[in-house]
Design an enzyme around this catalytic site. Structure first.
Site, mmCIF file in Angstrom:
data_model
loop_
_atom_site.group_PDB
_atom_site.id
_atom_site.type_symbol
_atom_site.label_atom_id
_atom_site.label_comp_id
_atom_site.label_asym_id
_atom_site.label_seq_id
_atom_site.Cartn_x
_atom_site.Cartn_y
_atom_site.Cartn_z
ATOM 1 N N GLU A 138 0.797 -1.224 0.000
ATOM 2 C CA GLU A 138 0.000 0.000 0.000
ATOM 3 C C GLU A 138 0.834 1.281 0.000
ATOM 4 O OE1 GLU A 138 -3.296 -0.008 -0.355
ATOM 5 O OE2 GLU A 138 -3.144 -2.186 -0.504
ATOM 6 N N SER A 408 -59.547 -13.032 26.462
ATOM 7 C CA SER A 408 -59.810 -13.120 27.900
ATOM 8 C C SER A 408 -58.562 -12.989 28.754
ATOM 9 C CB SER A 408 -60.512 -14.446 28.216
ATOM 10 O OG SER A 408 -61.809 -14.458 27.651
#
Length: 720
Positions: A138, A408
Site C-alpha cells: 500500500e 380473555s
C-alpha cells in the site's frame, strides 16, 4: 459725493482678497514643485533597480512567478476550506453501523449483530509481517513522506498510462485513512484534492504509528468487517496476533479491493492477490524469497462462515435495537460493544422446542401456522424469546409487535381494577346474566348464563358478561390506565368491548403485565440487557437491579388474583397448562373469529406468555387459548422446572411435592420429559430416555435381576 469712510473700507477688503489669492497661487505652485522634486528623487531611487538585456527577462519571470504564487495561495485556501470544515468538529466518520457482541446471562457468546469491528489490539502486538505486507503493497515510503507520496503518485500515473495492472495504488496510507475518516467513496477530482489536504492535516496531528493503527482499525476488509482484528477472526477464526504469514498476506491484499478479493467470495482470487503481496514484500526488501516460500506453497484457507442456527436470533434482533438506543442515550462515540444479556440459552431451546413442536402437531387440525413466546423470571429478566416458527424464512418478530388482541387474557386488568377500586374479593357473588352497553350485548362462549356465581368461578370459566359488568362499575378508562401501568405499551382506543380484550398488545408486554402479579404487585418491565461495555472494557451501561420499583397493585389484590389464576389451571379453561409438582397459575385468551389464541401465566420461578395465530389474520379452526397455547406453555414449564428449586407463588396455597424418579419404560416417556435436566436440550434428553429403554431391555434379556437393574439408571444418570 462718496462717504470717505465707505471708500476706505472698500479698499481694505479688496486688498485682503488680493493677498489671499496670491497665497493660494503660491501654495499651489510650491506643492506642484514639491511633487516634481519627489518624483524625480523616486525615479533616481528606482533607477538603481532598472535592468536591461537578459537580466530583464529573468526579473519579469520572477515577478510573474510571485504573482501566480499569490493567486495560487488564494486558490489553495479556497480548495482547502472543505477540508477545514471536515476537521473542524474533531470527529471522524462513524462506521456504517454498530458492532455488538452478545453474551448470555452466564457470559458465553450467543451471537453478533451489526458490522464486525474490533480495535482492541495495539499496533505493537500485531505481527510484524502483517505490517510489512501492508506497507510493501500500500505505501512503501509511508515513514518517509509528509502524507502524500509524490513519487508513488507519479509512478501510479505512469503505470496507469501504460495499462499496467499494478498492485500498488497512487494514494498513500494517510490519504486512504483521510478518505475513511472524513470523506465518502465518490471518485472526483475535488474529493482527491480535499483528501490530500486532509492527509497533510493528519500528518501534522498524529504520529506515523497512530496513523497506521487507525488505518488497520478503520479499513473495510469485506464481509461486513472493519479492521484487521475483526477480519482475522471472521476469515480465519484467529486472533490477529496468531495469524500466519500466508494469512497476513491475504489480509493485506484486501485493503484496495475487499469485495473482489474476499476469500469467502473468490478464494482463488484471494490467493492470487496474497501471492502478489508476498512478491511485494520481497521487492521491498522486507523478506527474502526463501522466507516466503512456505507461504506460497501453503496458502491461507478461510474457515466456513455458516450461520449458527442455535443463536436466539429473534431475541438478538430485539436486543440489538435496544443496544442502539442505549448507545445513543449515553452518547458514546465507540462503534464496538459487548453486551451481557439475560437470555438463558437452555431455556431458549426449551421454548423453541415447546412452541415449534406444538404448532406442528396441531397445524392441520387447527389451521394455525405461527406462534410466539416470551419467558422472563419474576423480576422481568428475559430468559427466552421465540418470535416465530423459522427465523430463516421470516425475521418478523411476532413476540414484540403490538398488533394482536389478547381476548380473555386481558381480564386480569378488569378484575384487578375491580379489587382495587371496589374492594371485592374472589368469594363475592355476582350474577351472570345478559348485559348491554348501548346496542352492544356480549355473550358467553357457550351462549348460556350461569346465574349467580362467585368472581373466582366467573374468572375460571372465562365468563364474558361478568367483566363487562365490572367495567361498567369501575369505568373503562381506569382499566385501560391500569393496563398501561402494569406493562402494556401500545395505545389503544377505549371501547365498549375493552373488558373482553379488544386492545392491541404484544407478547412481550403481556409477559410484563403478568409479571406484576408474580412480583408481589410491583411494576416489572421486561428487560434483556444487564451490562454494556466497549471492546476495551469501558463501561457504557449497567442495569440497576436494586433500584426501587413502583407498586402497581396492593398485596391483597395480588393474592386474590393469584388464587383465581390458580383456579383457572386447576378447574377452568387452563387445565392443560398444569405441571405436576409446580404451583402454576395463568389465564387463557381467545379472540372473536378465533384469530388469536393465548395462554399467559407464571410460577414462582418464571413468567411466560404464548400466542398462536396466522400472519395474514385469517381465522384458525376453532383454536382456543386452553388448547395449543396452554399445551406449549405446559411443555416449556415442565422442561424449565426440572432439577431446580420450586418457588412458591404469593397467595397460592401449594406445597411442591418431592419428585420420585421411577424406572424408565416406554409408557413413562411423557412423564420422564418433566425430569429433563436444564443442561440438556429436549432432543438430547429424549435420546437418553431411549438409551435407558434399550439398556433395560438388554439387561432383562440377559437375566439381570430387578434389584440389580434398578441400580443402573441411578448410576447412569448421577450427576446429569
Amino acid at each position: 459725493m462718496q462717504d470717505p469712510f465707505y471708500t476706505k473700507e472698500k479698499r481694505k477688503k479688496s486688498s485682503s482678497m488680493l493677498a489671499a489669492d496670491a497665497w493660494l497661487d503660491s501654495s499651489l505652485y510650491e506643492f506642484g514643485q514639491s511633487l516634481g522634486r519627489g518624483w524625480t528623487r523616486f525615479q533616481d531611487i528606482m533607477s538603481v533597480f532598472h535592468v536591461s538585456g537578459i537580466k530583464r527577462f529573468f526579473v519579469e519571470i520572477l515577478s510573474d512567478g510571485f504573482s501566480f504564487f499569490a493567486i495560487g495561495c488564494v486558490l489553495m485556501v479556497a480548495l482547502a476550506l472543505p477540508a477545514f470544515d471536515a476537521t473542524a468538529s474533531g470527529e471522524f466518520n462513524k462506521a456504517e453501523d454498530y458492532s455488538v457482541v452478545f453474551l448470555d446471562r452466564f457470559g458465553a457468546e450467543i451471537g453478533r449483530r451489526g458490522i464486525r469491528s474490533d480495535d482492541s489490539v495495539a499496533l505493537a502486538d500485531m505481527p510484524d509481517y502483517l505490517i510489512k505486507a501492508t506497507l510493501s503493497t500500500e505505501d512503501r515510503r509511508f515513514y518517509d513522506h509528509f502524507g502524500i507520496d509524490v513519487v508513488g503518485t507519479l509512478r501510479a500515473l505512469m503505470s496507469n498510462a501504460q495499462g499496467d495492472n499494478s498492485t500498488q495504488g497512487g494514494s498513500s496510507i494517510t490519504q486512504q485513512l483521510a478518505k475513511n475518516l472524513f470523506l465518502s467513496s465518490e471518485r472526483t477530482i475535488e474529493r482527491k484534492i480535499i483528501e490530500a489536504f486532509l492527509a497533510v492535516w493528519l500528518e501534522w496531528h498524529y504520529s506515523k504509528d497512530e496513523i497506521l493503527k487507525l488505518y488497520f482499525d478503520r479499513a473495510y476488509m469485506g464481509g461486513g468487517n472493519f479492521g484487521v482484528v475483526a477480519a482475522s477472526d471472521y476469515y480465519f477464526g484467529k486472533k490477529v496476533q496468531d495469524i500466519s504469514l500466508a494469512e497476513a498476506a491475504m489480509l493485506s491484499g484486501l485493503f484496495k479491493a475487499p469485495t473482489r478479493y474476499a476469500p469467502h467470495v473468490d478464494l482463488a482470487a484471494a490467493r492470487g492477490r496474497a501471492n502478489l503481496v508476498l512478491s511485494n514484500m520481497v521487492a521491498a526488501g522486507f523478506l527474502t524469497e526463501g522466507q516466503v516460500t512456505a507461504a506460497r506453497r501453503h496458502p491461507a484457507t478461510p474457515i466456513d462462515r455458516i450461520a449458527d442456527a442455535n443463536s436466539p436470533n429473534y431475541f438478538l434482533d430485539w436486543a440489538f435495537e435496544q443496544s442502539k438506543t442505549l448507545i445513543e442515550t449515553h452518547n458514546h462515540t465507540s462503534n464496538n460493544f459487548v453486551v451481557r444479556t439475560t437470555i438463558d440459552n437452555t431455556l431458549q431451546k426449551y421454548a423453541e422446542e415447546a412452541v415449534i413442536s406444538t404448532v406442528r402437531e396441531g397445524a392441520e387440525q387447527y389451521d394455525v401456522e405461527q406462534a410466539a413466546m416470551v419467558v422472563t423470571d419474576t423480576k422481568g429478566a428475559i430468559r427466552a424469546m421465540v418470535g416465530g416458527m423459522d427465523y430463516g424464512k421470516s425475521q418478523f418478530n411476532r413476540a414484540i409487535v403490538s398488533t394482536r388482541q389478547p381476548g380473555s387474557a386481558y381480564k386480569i386488568f378488569v378484575y384487578s381494577e375491580a379489587f382495587e377500586q371496589l374492594g371485592l374479593t374472589p368469594a363475592d357473588m355476582i350474577t351472570d346474566r345478559p348485559v348491554c352497553i348501548g346496542d352492544w350485548c356480549p355473550q358467553n362462549y357457550g351462549r348460556n348464563y350461569k346465574g349467580t356465581v362467585t368472581l373466582a368461578s366467573a374468572f375460571a370459566q372465562s365468563l364474558n358478561t361478568v367483566p363487562v359488568t365490572l367495567s361498567i362499575k369501575t369505568g373503562r378508562d381506569t382499566i385501560a390506565a391500569l393496563s398501561h401501568r402494569m406493562g402494556l405499551q401500545a395505545d389503544y382506543p377505549v371501547t365498549r368491548s375493552l373488558a373482553l380484550g379488544v386492545a392491541s398488545v404484544s407478547v412481550l408486554d403481556m409477559t410484563s403485565s403478568y409479571a406484576v402479579l408474580a412480583n408481589d404487585g410491583y411494576k416489572t418491565p421486561a428487560f434483556g440487557i444487564t451490562r454494556m461495555t466497549t471492546l476495551s472494557g469501558e463501561l457504557v451501561y449497567e442495569a440497576d437491579l436494586s433500584a426501587p420499583r413502583e407498586r402497581v397493585l396492593s398485596e391483597t389484590t395480588v393474592a386474590n388474583m393469584n388464587s383465581m389464576l390458580r383456579g383457572v389451571v386447576t378447574g377452568g379453561t387452563g387445565r392443560r397448562a398444569d405441571v405436576p409438582g409446580v404451583p402454576v397459575v395463568g389465564k387463557s385468551g381467545t379472540t372473536s373469529s378465533y384469530r388469536d389464541a393465548w395462554f399467559c401465566g407464571f410460577t414462582g420461578n418464571y413468567v411466560a406468555a404464548v400466542w398462536f395465530g396466522n400472519d395474514d389474520y385469517h381465522p384458525t379452526n376453532n383454536l382456543t387459548g386452553g388448547t395449543l397455547p396452554a399445551i406449549a406453555w405446559q411443555k416449556f414449564m415442565a422442561y424449565a422446572h426440572t432439577n431446580i428449586d420450586i418457588e412458591p407463588v404469593f397467595g397460592v396455597d401449594f406445597v411442591p411435592e418431592p419428585t420420585v424418579i421411577a424406572d424408565a419404560d416406554p409408557a413413562a416417556v411423557e412423564e420422564t420429559v418433566a425430569e429433563r435436566p436444564p443442561s440438556l436440550t429436549p432432543a438430547a434428553a429424549r435420546k437418553l430416555v431411549d438409551l435407558a429403554d434399550l439398556l433395560n431391555a438388554t439387561l432383562t434379556a440377559g437375566g439381570i435381576t430387578t434389584e440389580a437393574r434398578a441400580a443402573v439408571p441411578a448410576v447412569a444418570t448421577e450427576g446429569l
